[in-house]
Design a protein around this motif. Structure first.
Motif, PDB file in Angstrom:
ATOM      1  N   GLU A   1      17.108 -67.233  -0.394  1.00  0.00           N
ATOM      2  CA  GLU A   1      18.259 -66.332  -0.216  1.00  0.00           C
ATOM      3  C   GLU A   1      19.058 -66.691   1.025  1.00  0.00           C
ATOM      4  N   LEU A   2      18.350 -67.103   2.072  1.00  0.00           N
ATOM      5  CA  LEU A   2      19.027 -67.522   3.300  1.00  0.00           C
ATOM      6  C   LEU A   2      19.880 -68.762   3.022  1.00  0.00           C
ATOM      7  N   ALA A   3      19.328 -69.707   2.277  1.00  0.00           N
ATOM      8  CA  ALA A   3      20.107 -70.902   1.913  1.00  0.00           C
ATOM      9  C   ALA A   3      21.346 -70.493   1.109  1.00  0.00           C
ATOM     10  N   LEU A   4      21.163 -69.534   0.196  1.00  0.00           N
ATOM     11  CA  LEU A   4      22.293 -69.083  -0.636  1.00  0.00           C
ATOM     12  C   LEU A   4      23.371 -68.348   0.169  1.00  0.00           C
ATOM     13  N   MET A   5      22.992 -67.806   1.320  1.00  0.00           N
ATOM     14  CA  MET A   5      23.988 -67.144   2.180  1.00  0.00           C
ATOM     15  C   MET A   5      24.840 -68.169   2.909  1.00  0.00           C
ATOM     16  N   CYS A   6      24.363 -69.400   2.996  1.00  0.00           N
ATOM     17  CA  CYS A   6      25.124 -70.434   3.696  1.00  0.00           C
ATOM     18  C   CYS A   6      26.300 -70.861   2.810  1.00  0.00           C
ATOM     19  N   ASP A   7      27.287 -71.521   3.410  1.00  0.00           N
ATOM     20  CA  ASP A   7      28.507 -71.875   2.662  1.00  0.00           C
ATOM     21  C   ASP A   7      28.306 -73.097   1.782  1.00  0.00           C
ATOM     22  N   ILE A   8      27.457 -74.007   2.230  1.00  0.00           N
ATOM     23  CA  ILE A   8      27.199 -75.250   1.502  1.00  0.00           C
ATOM     24  C   ILE A   8      25.695 -75.515   1.623  1.00  0.00           C
TER      25      ILE A   8
ATOM     26  N   SER B   1      19.129 -62.226  -6.391  1.00  0.00           N
ATOM     27  CA  SER B   1      19.470 -61.980  -7.795  1.00  0.00           C
ATOM     28  C   SER B   1      20.984 -62.083  -7.995  1.00  0.00           C
ATOM     29  N   GLN B   2      21.756 -61.556  -7.054  1.00  0.00           N
ATOM     30  CA  GLN B   2      23.215 -61.528  -7.204  1.00  0.00           C
ATOM     31  C   GLN B   2      23.836 -62.905  -6.956  1.00  0.00           C
ATOM     32  N   ARG B   3      23.377 -63.583  -5.904  1.00  0.00           N
ATOM     33  CA  ARG B   3      23.998 -64.885  -5.596  1.00  0.00           C
ATOM     34  C   ARG B   3      23.557 -65.959  -6.574  1.00  0.00           C
ATOM     35  N   LEU B   4      22.350 -65.887  -7.070  1.00  0.00           N
ATOM     36  CA  LEU B   4      21.908 -66.893  -8.045  1.00  0.00           C
ATOM     37  C   LEU B   4      22.730 -66.797  -9.323  1.00  0.00           C
ATOM     38  N   ILE B   5      23.012 -65.572  -9.754  1.00  0.00           N
ATOM     39  CA  ILE B   5      23.835 -65.388 -10.959  1.00  0.00           C
ATOM     40  C   ILE B   5      25.130 -66.178 -10.838  1.00  0.00           C
ATOM     41  N   HIS B   6      25.815 -66.006  -9.685  1.00  0.00           N
ATOM     42  CA  HIS B   6      27.077 -66.723  -9.496  1.00  0.00           C
ATOM     43  C   HIS B   6      26.852 -68.223  -9.485  1.00  0.00           C
ATOM     44  N   ALA B   7      25.739 -68.649  -8.894  1.00  0.00           N
ATOM     45  CA  ALA B   7      25.522 -70.091  -8.708  1.00  0.00           C
ATOM     46  C   ALA B   7      25.023 -70.767  -9.984  1.00  0.00           C
ATOM     47  N   ILE B   8      24.139 -70.111 -10.737  1.00  0.00           N
ATOM     48  CA  ILE B   8      23.455 -70.836 -11.830  1.00  0.00           C
ATOM     49  C   ILE B   8      23.447 -70.092 -13.168  1.00  0.00           C
TER      50      ILE B   8
ATOM     51  N   GLU C   1      16.792 -79.854 -10.172  1.00  0.00           N
ATOM     52  CA  GLU C   1      17.276 -78.735 -10.991  1.00  0.00           C
ATOM     53  C   GLU C   1      18.407 -77.997 -10.272  1.00  0.00           C
ATOM     54  N   ALA C   2      18.185 -77.716  -8.979  1.00  0.00           N
ATOM     55  CA  ALA C   2      19.186 -76.962  -8.216  1.00  0.00           C
ATOM     56  C   ALA C   2      20.518 -77.710  -8.219  1.00  0.00           C
ATOM     57  N   SER C   3      20.434 -79.033  -8.189  1.00  0.00           N
ATOM     58  CA  SER C   3      21.647 -79.847  -8.171  1.00  0.00           C
ATOM     59  C   SER C   3      22.319 -79.853  -9.547  1.00  0.00           C
TER      60      SER C   3
ATOM     61  N   GLY D   1      24.159 -76.754 -10.157  1.00  0.00           N
ATOM     62  CA  GLY D   1      25.299 -76.486  -9.283  1.00  0.00           C
ATOM     63  C   GLY D   1      25.003 -75.557  -8.119  1.00  0.00           C
ATOM     64  N   MET D   2      23.721 -75.301  -7.862  1.00  0.00           N
ATOM     65  CA  MET D   2      23.389 -74.421  -6.735  1.00  0.00           C
ATOM     66  C   MET D   2      23.504 -75.138  -5.401  1.00  0.00           C
ATOM     67  N   VAL D   3      23.235 -76.434  -5.399  1.00  0.00           N
ATOM     68  CA  VAL D   3      23.382 -77.230  -4.166  1.00  0.00           C
ATOM     69  C   VAL D   3      24.469 -78.274  -4.411  1.00  0.00           C
ATOM     70  N   SER D   4      25.112 -78.711  -3.326  1.00  0.00           N
ATOM     71  CA  SER D   4      26.184 -79.703  -3.475  1.00  0.00           C
ATOM     72  C   SER D   4      25.628 -81.007  -3.999  1.00  0.00           C
ATOM     73  N   ARG D   5      24.503 -81.465  -3.386  1.00  0.00           N
ATOM     74  CA  ARG D   5      23.876 -82.687  -3.864  1.00  0.00           C
ATOM     75  C   ARG D   5      22.502 -82.848  -3.240  1.00  0.00           C
ATOM     76  N   VAL D   6      21.743 -83.755  -3.841  1.00  0.00           N
ATOM     77  CA  VAL D   6      20.441 -84.121  -3.297  1.00  0.00           C
ATOM     78  C   VAL D   6      20.665 -85.407  -2.515  1.00  0.00           C
ATOM     79  N   VAL D   7      20.257 -85.431  -1.276  1.00  0.00           N
ATOM     80  CA  VAL D   7      20.485 -86.621  -0.446  1.00  0.00           C
ATOM     81  C   VAL D   7      19.357 -87.630  -0.681  1.00  0.00           C
ATOM     82  N   GLY D   8      19.465 -88.790  -0.068  1.00  0.00           N
ATOM     83  CA  GLY D   8      18.444 -89.823  -0.206  1.00  0.00           C
ATOM     84  C   GLY D   8      17.119 -89.391   0.391  1.00  0.00           C
ATOM     85  N   GLU D   9      16.074 -90.136   0.043  1.00  0.00           N
ATOM     86  CA  GLU D   9      14.759 -89.832   0.608  1.00  0.00           C
ATOM     87  C   GLU D   9      14.747 -90.240   2.065  1.00  0.00           C
TER      88      GLU D   9
END
Ligand code: HXC
Length: 260
Positions: free
Chosen positions: A112-119, A144-151, A170-172, A175-183
């Motif tokens: 939820e904290l991650a979802l409160m962030c802008d990106i 529950s509310q922010r996930l609905i909007h995101a996914i 999955e999150a990527s 559309g919940m995260v902008s992208r998955v970065v390299g390892e």
């Protein structure tokens, strides 16, 4: 200022990095930790020399949720009267962009904290989830509310009712995260700082306006939102940064924004 549960640094002149630092509890978000987090972010938000903030945890955990040991004996009367977790909402009052760099567990309140962030940027090791159902409760920090909007509804319902974890991949895809970065250790924080630095090269006023109008889409109808966006756009013609940005384009040079 020194904190007990977080580290605050300036990896770039205009970027503040806040690192959750309660490793023995996988960054469980106790009330004292959250108070420090709010204080550090509010200070950065007020500081004219700061243009963007990055929030991260450790390789193993962004945050494994609200602190279960702190919560377990609380009664309804306490949590209601004392507005338990209400100060989590302060993150939404920030005017400047906040980027989450997530590796490892981001569960319950951590997700939820991650979802409160802008990106959100995710390491391939990120494991998200809303496992509150396993504790006999439900998300309480907006999950529950922010996930609905995101996914969307079906995925949100599945995650909230089963409590299962989901991967960075999955999150990527959802559309919940902008992208998955390299390892690679620290890669996600590095990428987030690079993004924050890029944002910091723009007009602070325009960035703030951009954040405000994007967030307005959560609360307004399309017609209201379009009108709001147009008005804020019009308003930017009163800034020096609009004059400078457009003059620099016409003169084929780099803009030098003064945040005025
Ligand atoms: C308090 C926690 C914690 C938490 C981990 N710890 N998560 N303490 N609150 N949310 C502590 C453990 O008790 C343990 O302390 C230490 O951190 C290491 O955790 P382990 O479980 O030993 O690690 P591991 O086996 O690697 O398992 C990792 C894990 C697991 C899968 C993330 O810790 C876990 O399931 N944590 C709980 C996740 C969860 O349910 N989160 C939602 C919380 S409710 P000791 O002292 O034993 O070494 C919530 C509601 C939010 O967030 C609503 C409002 C915003």
């Amino acid at each position: 200022r020194s904190y007990e549960y977080i580290l605050v640094s300036r990896p770039e002149p205009a970027v503040v990095l806040v690192t959750l630092n309660r490793p023995k509890s996988l960054n469980a978000l106790s009330s004292p930790l959250f108070a420090e987090l709010n204080q550090a972010l509010e200070e950065a938000d007020k500081d004219d020399s700061v243009s963007a903030m990055v929030l991260t945890g450790s390789e193993k955990a962004f945050a494994a949720g609200a602190d279960i040991k702190e919560m377990k004996d609380k009664q309804y009367a306490d949590v209601y009267k004392n507005k338990f977790l209400e100060d989590w909402g302060k993150i939404n009052q920030l005017r400047k962009p906040l980027i989450a760099a997530v590796s490892g567990y981001a569960l319950g309140g951590g997700c939820e904290l991650a979802l409160m962030c802008d990106i959100i940027l995710a390491s391939p090791t990120a494991k998200f989830g809303q496992p509150e159902i396993n504790l006999g409760v439900i998300p309480g920090g907006g999950g529950s509310q922010r996930l609905i909007h995101a996914i969307g509804k079906s995925r949100t319902m599945e995650l909230v009712l089963t409590g299962r974890m989901f991967s960075a991949q999955e999150a990527s895809q959802w559309g919940m995260v902008s992208r998955v970065v390299g390892e690679g250790e620290g890669e996600v924080v590095k990428e987030a700082i690079t993004m924050a630095k890029e944002i910091a090269s723009k007009s602070q006023i325009a960035v703030q306006a951009g954040k405000e109008v994007v967030n307005a889409a959560y609360e307004m109808t399309l017609a209201e939102g379009l009108r709001f966006e147009r008005r804020i756009f019009h308003g930017l013609f009163a800034t020096n940064d609009q004059k400078e940005g457009m003059a620099a384009f016409a003169e084929k040079r780099k803009a030098n924004f003064t945040h005025s």
